[in-house]
Design a protein around this motif. Structure first.
Motif, mmCIF file in Angstrom:
data_model
loop_
_atom_site.group_PDB
_atom_site.id
_atom_site.type_symbol
_atom_site.label_atom_id
_atom_site.label_comp_id
_atom_site.label_asym_id
_atom_site.label_seq_id
_atom_site.Cartn_x
_atom_site.Cartn_y
_atom_site.Cartn_z
ATOM 1 N N GLY A 134 -6.246 -6.912 13.187
ATOM 2 C CA GLY A 134 -6.124 -8.048 12.278
ATOM 3 C C GLY A 134 -4.744 -8.138 11.658
ATOM 4 N N ASP A 135 -4.512 -9.192 10.915
ATOM 5 C CA ASP A 135 -3.177 -9.443 10.367
ATOM 6 C C ASP A 135 -2.827 -8.534 9.185
ATOM 7 O OD1 ASP A 135 -4.950 -10.558 8.570
ATOM 8 O OD2 ASP A 135 -3.908 -12.487 8.418
ATOM 9 N N ARG A 136 -3.826 -7.831 8.614
ATOM 10 C CA ARG A 136 -3.545 -6.897 7.523
ATOM 11 C C ARG A 136 -3.140 -5.524 8.062
ATOM 12 N NH1 ARG A 136 -1.922 -9.337 3.631
ATOM 13 N NH2 ARG A 136 -2.113 -7.417 2.438
ATOM 14 N N ASP A 178 -8.782 -5.265 5.963
ATOM 15 C CA ASP A 178 -8.900 -5.389 4.512
ATOM 16 C C ASP A 178 -8.114 -4.239 3.895
ATOM 17 O OD1 ASP A 178 -10.288 -4.402 1.946
ATOM 18 O OD2 ASP A 178 -11.187 -6.382 2.173
ATOM 19 N N ASP A 179 -7.253 -4.555 2.923
ATOM 20 C CA ASP A 179 -6.389 -3.519 2.351
ATOM 21 C C ASP A 179 -7.177 -2.358 1.748
ATOM 22 O OD1 ASP A 179 -4.345 -5.177 3.122
ATOM 23 O OD2 ASP A 179 -3.629 -5.626 1.096
ATOM 24 N N MET A 195 0.843 -1.186 0.000
ATOM 25 C CA MET A 195 0.000 0.000 0.000
ATOM 26 C C MET A 195 0.882 1.241 0.000
ATOM 27 S SD MET A 195 -3.252 -0.999 2.377
ATOM 28 C CE MET A 195 -2.420 -2.058 3.553
ATOM 29 N N ASP A 196 1.159 1.757 -1.188
ATOM 30 C CA ASP A 196 2.079 2.879 -1.321
ATOM 31 C C ASP A 196 1.313 4.193 -1.464
ATOM 32 O OD1 ASP A 196 1.035 2.691 -3.865
ATOM 33 O OD2 ASP A 196 2.897 2.028 -4.806
ATOM 34 N N LYS A 197 2.059 5.270 -1.646
ATOM 35 C CA LYS A 197 1.477 6.604 -1.737
ATOM 36 C C LYS A 197 0.479 6.700 -2.886
ATOM 37 C CE LYS A 197 2.855 11.481 -1.898
ATOM 38 N NZ LYS A 197 4.023 12.411 -1.882
ATOM 39 N N GLN A 198 0.848 6.131 -4.034
ATOM 40 C CA GLN A 198 -0.029 6.210 -5.196
ATOM 41 C C GLN A 198 -1.342 5.469 -4.953
ATOM 42 O OE1 GLN A 198 0.712 8.208 -7.875
ATOM 43 N NE2 GLN A 198 -1.440 7.839 -8.383
ATOM 44 N N MET A 214 -17.547 5.107 5.827
ATOM 45 C CA MET A 214 -18.070 5.227 4.465
ATOM 46 C C MET A 214 -16.935 5.165 3.450
ATOM 47 S SD MET A 214 -20.918 5.668 2.806
ATOM 48 C CE MET A 214 -21.321 5.990 1.076
ATOM 49 N N ARG A 215 -15.795 5.699 3.823
ATOM 50 C CA ARG A 215 -14.660 5.775 2.907
ATOM 51 C C ARG A 215 -14.154 4.378 2.524
ATOM 52 N NH1 ARG A 215 -12.147 10.941 3.176
ATOM 53 N NH2 ARG A 215 -13.173 12.337 4.637
ATOM 54 N N GLY A 216 -13.874 3.560 3.541
ATOM 55 C CA GLY A 216 -13.348 2.226 3.276
ATOM 56 C C GLY A 216 -14.364 1.319 2.620
ATOM 57 N N ALA A 217 -15.636 1.444 3.030
ATOM 58 C CA ALA A 217 -16.683 0.605 2.445
ATOM 59 C C ALA A 217 -16.850 0.894 0.961
ATOM 60 C CB ALA A 217 -18.000 0.835 3.186
ATOM 61 N N ALA A 218 -16.876 2.174 0.615
ATOM 62 C CA ALA A 218 -17.027 2.541 -0.793
ATOM 63 C C ALA A 218 -15.859 2.023 -1.622
ATOM 64 C CB ALA A 218 -17.140 4.060 -0.927
ATOM 65 N N ASN A 219 -14.635 2.188 -1.110
ATOM 66 C CA ASN A 219 -13.469 1.730 -1.868
ATOM 67 C C ASN A 219 -13.471 0.220 -2.051
ATOM 68 O OD1 ASN A 219 -10.934 2.286 -3.198
ATOM 69 N ND2 ASN A 219 -9.936 1.306 -1.448
#
Length: 312
Positions: A235-237, A147-148, A1-4, A51-56
């Motif tokens: 979690g492990d992630r 979750d990533d 999970m990088d900047k981009q 909402m942010r993570g769910a949408a993504n």
């Protein structure tokens, strides 16, 4: 999970989220002895950062996966987030919630079109009910925090905060399942300038504090906290991200949480839930180390059961 990855995620979800306001309080600044900037995710769609993570996460699914729907288990805010995100993207969402979850959150899930499935209030029951739905409907399970895609989505709140206040020296966030603090830590690392992430956690559910100390994932034997959104575990992630990029986890008492929550209500004139107040409570615990610093505080949500407030 990088900047981009964070930049791409933010661009992807912008049509489905609010860029929430940043508030300040001269009185709170004086009490802490620092400059505080409150990122108000209680003004986010469905009332919380999730909402942010769910949408993504939903947007990263294939067309076939979207057709079969999604499922999650959540004590409340991610349940609402996945329901509303799924509705916005025309995807069916099955939501497993503990029977003890606040009624206001159950009602919100149904209002957003989520299919509510209640279970016993323990992790094993939540996971079992979710797995049954996966097998029956071929739905895709989306974890609320481990979750990533969810972690990246949650990190966009801090990214926005740093775009508005690029010289922050610390960002404080609550710690529950670890998605918000992991995402925040990635954003402070990639978009901040020597900016450090600190987590706040109730003593009653201090698995993150103990996990950082021991170097392995710890569990909680009790969840007796007013901060109902923080009863989940790392979690492990997200744990490796937390180990690498989070400076410290600060534990706070139930009385600390109530005092911080009341102060936010009284001085910022906004509604926040107990879990949100944990971040400010941690700031107060650390205030001797924060003199004249510029500090971001993630107010993670505002979905409160008004019939069960901890103060009058």
């Amino acid at each position: 999970m990088d900047k981009q990855s964070l930049i791409d995620c933010h661009n992807r979800i912008k049509p489905f989220i609010h860029n929430t306001p940043v508030l300040t309080s001269r009185l709170i600044d004086e009490v802490v002895g620092a400059q505080l900037y409150f990122k108000c995710e209680n003004f986010q769609r469905m009332g919380a950062f999730k909402m942010r993570g769910a949408a993504n996460a939903i947007m990263q699914l294939t067309d076939e996966q979207k057709q079969n729907g999604v499922v999650t288990h959540s004590s409340g805010n991610f349940a609402q987030a996945l329901s509303l995100s799924a509705k916005s993207l025309s995807v069916k969402a099955y939501i497993v919630m503990p029977s003890t979850a606040p009624e206001v959150k159950k009602d919100a899930v149904k209002g957003y079109g989520g299919i509510l499935v209640e279970c016993e209030p323990n992790l094993a029951a939540r996971e079992s009910a979710s797995q049954e739905i996966v097998e029956k409907y071929s739905a895709t399970f989306i974890h609320p925090s481990n979750d990533d895609h969810v972690i990246l989505g949650q990190g966009t709140a801090c990214k926005e905060l740093l775009e508005e206040q690029p010289n922050l020296e610390y960002v404080f966030t609550p710690v529950g399942g670890g998605g918000l603090i992991a995402g925040t830590a990635l954003s402070t690392h990639y978009f901040g300038s020597n900016c450090r992430t600190i987590g706040g956690e109730p003593f009653e559910v201090d698995d993150a504090y103990r996990s950082l100390k021991s170097g392995k994932l710890e569990t909680n034997t009790t969840t007796n906290t007013i901060a109902d959104g923080l009863k989940t575990q790392l979690g492990d992630r997200n744990f490796p991200i937390i180990q690498k990029h989070v400076e410290e986890i600060v534990r706070v008492t139930e009385a600390d949480i109530v005092a911080a929550m009341r102060l936010i209500w009284e001085r910022l004139k906004i509604v926040c839930e107990p879990s949100s107040a944990v971040a400010l409570a941690a700031v107060f615990k650390k205030k001797n180390d924060l003199n004249e610093k510029k500090i971001g505080v993630i107010v993670s949500g505002g979905n409160v059961d008004f019939g069960n407030l901890p103060f009058k």
